[in-house]
Design a protein around this motif. Structure first.
Motif, PDB file in Angstrom:
ATOM      1  N   UNK A 195       0.773  -1.220   0.000  1.00  5.08           N
ATOM      2  CA  UNK A 195       0.000   0.000   0.000  1.00  5.08           C
ATOM      3  C   UNK A 195       0.818   1.291   0.000  1.00  5.08           C
ATOM      4  N   UNK A 196       0.144   2.365  -0.402  1.00  2.00           N
ATOM      5  CA  UNK A 196       0.723   3.708  -0.404  1.00  2.00           C
ATOM      6  C   UNK A 196      -0.226   4.619   0.366  1.00  2.00           C
ATOM      7  N   UNK A 197       0.304   5.403   1.307  1.00  3.55           N
ATOM      8  CA  UNK A 197      -0.535   6.290   2.103  1.00  3.55           C
ATOM      9  C   UNK A 197       0.158   7.625   2.303  1.00  3.55           C
ATOM     10  N   UNK A 198      -0.670   8.624   2.438  1.00  2.00           N
ATOM     11  CA  UNK A 198      -0.207   9.955   2.832  1.00  2.00           C
ATOM     12  C   UNK A 198      -0.580  10.140   4.294  1.00  2.00           C
ATOM     13  N   UNK A 199       0.407  10.470   5.145  1.00  2.00           N
ATOM     14  CA  UNK A 199       0.198  10.551   6.588  1.00  2.00           C
ATOM     15  C   UNK A 199       0.570  11.933   7.094  1.00  2.00           C
ATOM     16  N   UNK A 200      -0.350  12.579   7.771  1.00  3.22           N
ATOM     17  CA  UNK A 200      -0.043  13.852   8.424  1.00  3.22           C
ATOM     18  C   UNK A 200       0.812  13.605   9.655  1.00  3.22           C
ATOM     19  N   UNK A 201       1.721  14.521   9.946  1.00  7.87           N
ATOM     20  CA  UNK A 201       2.612  14.413  11.103  1.00  7.87           C
ATOM     21  C   UNK A 201       2.368  15.626  11.990  1.00  7.87           C
ATOM     22  N   UNK A 202       1.414  15.522  12.899  1.00  7.43           N
ATOM     23  CA  UNK A 202       1.017  16.698  13.700  1.00  7.43           C
ATOM     24  C   UNK A 202       2.169  17.246  14.535  1.00  7.43           C
ATOM     25  N   UNK A 203       2.130  18.529  14.754  1.00  6.10           N
ATOM     26  CA  UNK A 203       3.080  19.168  15.651  1.00  6.10           C
ATOM     27  C   UNK A 203       2.943  18.536  17.038  1.00  6.10           C
TER      28      UNK A 203
END
Length: 995
Positions: A195-203
């Protein structure tokens, strides 16, 4: 037109593993925004690494004429190029780090809309697996490139994301310098297959986390520590742990430890100011102490399999459902451990192992086996230029999977020779994760590994290692360490034989801690003919120049996950309970070999059957038997067996008393059998006795005759005289040619043949691609082309005696076959004596007779051992009973056709037409049988099951004995006690008409 290879990207032949990627980290879920990018992507395939025309990575590139390809997937399984299979050989010249100019390259494009709620700030694009090397662009900006096909890579993309439409472009190369490190025994398949995913990296979120949950078996307490870069708080409600600080040891307890038998997980949560992460915590401690591998203070007994990821339609792009099916099948067949050969699996598989309970040897994505063919010259394992690539692969394995309690060993890789880079991997791993031992099978130095492991050690070698004495020359001085058979019992085609004997050695020597059967599943690729016929392809079926044929079909499962006969044998061998009924003393011995569990969750049942027909049964009242303990339990009073010597068998079995996550209540875990009656010496009535050894524990393939009973199945010797009319002799219900002694019909059924046969279509283990072949001397001796010469035909008052010599052209060895035929109106009796003459160079494949019968006799009913296929050294799963099937249902469709479908220990066999007409065969005392709609010669010729065409007759084989199977396809051959040596053999049968 292809671009000149000089325009290929420079990274392609670089030993540097990646550029532009983020440091590796654990796989985990959280409440941070994520976008799944799986689905249909635009795709085109170019012939070289330079790719196709135009700047495909530009946002405005016109891809409207491109095809679409699903992600995850391998492009070869969607019509772009072709799969290729090799076991050891590289399919390109060995010239590291260089690769061919002809380098199929897939270009992918995916446009996606960023959700309006997507936060500003850092984000990563995560690829779980891409084969073999790839470069990435987002919105026209190059992010970098990466290798390590079965390992994740992440690229920072936060500054490049924008509201609305974004365009992702990926260029994937089939061959790269990294291909030299990925020479695993499997199909060469390319593409974005995970799979391929876009992941946010919160402050102030969780970039990475490490969960350490140790267990003190002396106090029953645990210590939990969660480390993160951003301080956070940990809550585990069941443990009373609330808002506990990260970076600190927290003693909790008492706790229930995690094990493969009791996979106890505690649900918790990690909270930082920017992110919440669910936790599943399993407390356990792994160590090597006292020369043993221990978990939670107790030595392990690994009942394991090697598992490649495979689906016959999707290749290594396996789904969660497929992974779960694998784990459930393993648990239901008494498997407790898995080695992830030869790369880290999809992370979801390890989640399932945590949840359902399997010990895991997690293997790095590394194999350089092809260098063995050139004497290991220029092997990357000892080349400092490859140092960073080796360490990168190990770090990404450990960091991704470090939080799984199921992972108890790190493996450096497979069949990569020796060298400084492997040693550096071991040293780094011990520093990074001292809580897990390190494994490497090919270790030539104890510094590489904390275990001693071997591939395909013979039974004799395992016994010597178990005694810690008499080790074969060349072993690396690891005798004081735990010994694990990292690969053994090669499950290719029919077999594997010798499993029971290996298991007895494991149980006899505490230092031998089990092992991993090779392997879990056949890697066949599903193909469909125009008429709808389905079959499974193997090496060479796609036009490969270099390939290893069906060596990729060496699993316990068929490619579609249908369990093969070998899996039933393995389940019996791996039974956690040993049940030994003793009807004479009215008891059953129960030995519990579990490490943790007692038998409280099991229901013990007893079942009494006479000639396969139910007589009585029930549930045994029993107190729990603790792990490692044996108890002798009373049996109920059994009904007296009937007169007339009808066989009566007692079966005691253990079943789940309630539902478990991996099986429903009633699932059978173990069973044992013993015979209750024995005919008296005069054949009248029966005595209630128990054989000297219960069926569960005799050597596989032993018959009840060898266990000390002798049924009287042959009719009275007072037969009527023969009737001769013209050229025909009538013996009971059969007719014979008076001149040649050839059987013409029996029970009113025409016969095309009834004669001695010693040939079988060689199994993969007979052929022994990587072992000692018996097929070669068999064919050299002409056993596949024997001819028959009548020496004499004698008619006595009540017997027809026919003597023949059976031999092959250009051979001076042969077999003398003496047939004595007697009978009455109801039965034809055959007494066949076979004597080998000459200096035989090999064992016999089989000894018996073959019959050709009318094709309508397709219904099969037998009393004997079953229900599944069994041979003398793969017989443990066959119990005595009455079974029904069809001729078609008795076949095992191995990917390469070979001898299969044998049923042994048969007392009575019925073949019927739908109208009920047919033939009964009785043993005196027993026989093996196979029955097919094609001849052995056709079976021998065919390369795939769908090439076998039903003939206008049924081919029935009735055998006195078979050569064992062994596992010499890649391992030891047939043990001496299972070899069918030439000499004198006897077969007695009774044939009766069925109306």
């Amino acid at each position: 037109m292809p671009t000149h290879p000089e325009h290929a990207p420079s990274y392609l032949e670089s030993r540097t593993p990646s550029a532009g990627t983020e440091p590796p980290r654990a796989a985990f879920a959280s409440d941070a925004p994520a976008l799944d990018l799986d689905g249909d992507w635009r795709f085109r395939l170019a012939p070289t690494a330079a790719g196709g025309p135009g700047a495909f990575e530009r946002e405005d590139h016109d891809d409207s004429a491109w095809d679409t390809l699903p992600v995850p997937a391998h492009w070869q399984l969607h019509g772009y190029g072709a799969p290729a299979y090799t076991n050891i050989a590289y399919p390109f010249p060995i010239d590291p780090p260089h690769v061919p100019d002809d380098n199929p390259t897939g270009e992918y494009r995916r446009a996606f809309d960023l959700p309006e709620s997507w936060p500003e700030g850092p984000a990563v694009l995560r690829f779980e697996g891409v084969d073999s090397c790839y470069a990435v662009w987002l919105n026209g900006h190059e992010l970098g490139h990466a290798t390590g096909s079965r390992l994740p890579s992440e690229f920072e993309v936060g500054a490049l994301l924008r509201p609305g439409r974004n365009v992702l472009a990926v260029r994937v190369h089939q061959w790269s310098a990294a291909s030299y490190l990925e020479d695993q025994d499997m199909w060469w398949l390319s593409g974005i297959f995970r799979g391929v995913r876009l992941l946010a990296c919160p402050d102030r979120g969780v970039r990475d986390l490490e969960v350490r949950a140790s267990y003190d078996h002396t106090s029953g307490t645990g210590v939990l520590r969660v480390d993160t870069e951003t301080p956070g708080l940990v809550t585990v409600p069941e443990l009373g742990l609330v808002d506990a600080a990260t970076g600190t040891d927290h003693e909790v307890g008492p706790v229930e430890p995690w094990s493969a038998e009791v996979p106890r997980l505690y649900d918790g949560e990690l909270v930082t100011p920017g992110e919440r992460v669910p936790l599943r915590v399993g407390f356990r401690t792994v160590e090597v102490s006292g020369g043993l591998l221990r978990v939670n203070g107790r030595p392990l007994l690994l009942r394991g399999v090697n598992r490649h990821e495979w689906d016959p339609d999707r290749g290594r792009a396996v789904t969660w459902e497929t992974m779960r099916e694998d784990v459930l099948l393993m648990k239901r067949h008494n498997v407790n451990a898995v080695r992830t050969s030869h790369y880290p699996p999809h992370p979801d598989f390890l989640d399932l192992c945590d949840e359902l309970g399997l010990w895991v040897v997690d293997e790095c994505d590394l194999e350089t086996h092809g260098f063995e063919d050139v004497g290991w010259r220029n092997n990357p394992s000892d080349d400092p230029l490859w140092h960073d690539a080796f360490l990168d692969r190990m770090a990404r394995t450990v960091e991704r999977d470090k939080n799984h309690p199921s992972v108890i060993l790190w493996s450096l890789g497979n069949e990569s020779g020796g060298g400084r880079n492997l040693r550096a991997m071991a040293e780094w791993t011990r520093r990074r994760d001292p809580g897990r031992p390190v494994h490497y099978e090919g270790a030539a130095d104890p510094a590489y590994t904390d275990l001693y492991s071997r591939m395909y050690a013979t039974h004799e070698e395992v016994a010597a290692i178990g005694r810690r004495s008499g080790l074969p020359e060349g072993d690396p001085g690891l005798v004081d360490r735990p010994f694990v058979m990292v690969e053994y019992a090669h499950a290719m085609g029919t077999g594997p034989g010798g499993l029971e004997e290996y298991q007895r050695l494991v149980e006899a020597h505490p230092h031998v801690q089990g092992g991993f059967v090779w392997e879990w599943i056949d890697h066949g690729i599903r193909r469909r003919e125009d008429d709808g016929t389905e079959w499974f392809a193997y090496g060479g079926d796609f036009g490969e120049v270099v390939h290893d044929a069906n060596f990729v079909a060496d699993g316990l499962l068929m490619p579609d996950r249908t369990p093969g006969p070998g899996l039933a044998a393995l389940a019996k061998t791996f039974e956690p309970l040993r049940l030994v009924p003793d009807p004479e003393n009215g008891t059953v011995a129960v030995t519990n070999t579990w490490q943790v569990l007692d038998t409280a969750g099991l229901e013990l049942r007893w079942d009494l059957r006479e000639e396969g027909e139910p007589v009585a049964g029930g549930v045994l009242a029993a107190k729990p038997v603790g792990p490692g303990e044996t108890a002798v339990l009373p049996l109920p009073d059994l009904p007296e067996p009937s007169a007339a010597g009808r066989e009566t068998w007692l079966t005691v079995s253990a079943h789940l008393a309630g539902d478990l996550p991996w099986a429903e209540a009633g699932h059978e875990v173990a069973w044992g059998q013993a015979r209750v009656d024995r005919p008296r010496a005069d054949g009248s009535g029966s005595d209630r006795i128990t054989p000297s050894q219960p069926v569960t524990h005799h050597r596989p393939g032993a018959t009840e005759r060898e266990l000390g009973y002798h049924p009287q199945r042959t009719p009275s010797a007072q037969y009527p005289p023969l009737a001769t009319e013209g050229d025909t002799v009538t013996v009971g219900p059969a007719e014979f040619d008076a001149r040649t002694g050839r059987a013409l019909s029996v029970a009113g059924l025409p016969l095309a043949a009834l004669e001695l046969d010693v040939w079988r279509a060689p199994t993969d283990n007979d052929q022994a691609r990587h072992g000692e072949s018996v097929e070669v001397p068999w064919r050299r001796a002409g056993l596949d082309r024997m001819t028959h010469r009548v020496l004499s035909v004698e008619r006595e008052d009540a017997a027809l005696r026919v003597r023949t010599r059976v031999a092959a052209a250009n051979s001076d060895i042969g077999l003398l076959a003496d047939y004595t035929w007697t009978g009455d109106a109801e039965a034809l009796v055959l007494d066949l004596a076979v004597e080998a003459v000459g200096d035989w160079p090999c064992p016999l494949p089989r000894v018996g007779v073959r019959l050709e019968l009318p094709p309508e006799l397709g219904e099969v009913d037998w009393f004997g051992r079953g229900p599944g296929e069994a041979y003398r050294d793969v017989a443990q799963a066959a119990r005595v009973g009455r079974f029904t099937s069809s001729v078609d249902g008795l076949q095992t469709p191995y990917l390469r056709p070979q001898e299969n479908g044998n049923r042994l220990g048969t007392r009575r066999l019925d073949l019927r037409s739908p109208e009920g007409r047919g033939l009964r065969v009785e043993g005196a005392p027993e026989f093996d049988f196979t029955v097919r709609r094609w001849s052995t010669a056709a079976l021998d010729r065919a390369r795939h099951p769908h090439e076998l065409r039903p003939e206008d007759r049924i081919h029935l084989h009735l055998d006195a004995a078979h050569q064992g199977i062994g596992s010499a396809s890649c391992g030891p051959g047939v043990l001496p006690q299972h070899r069918l040596t030439p000499g004198t053999h006897r077969l007695r049968l009774v044939l009766r008409p069925l109306a």
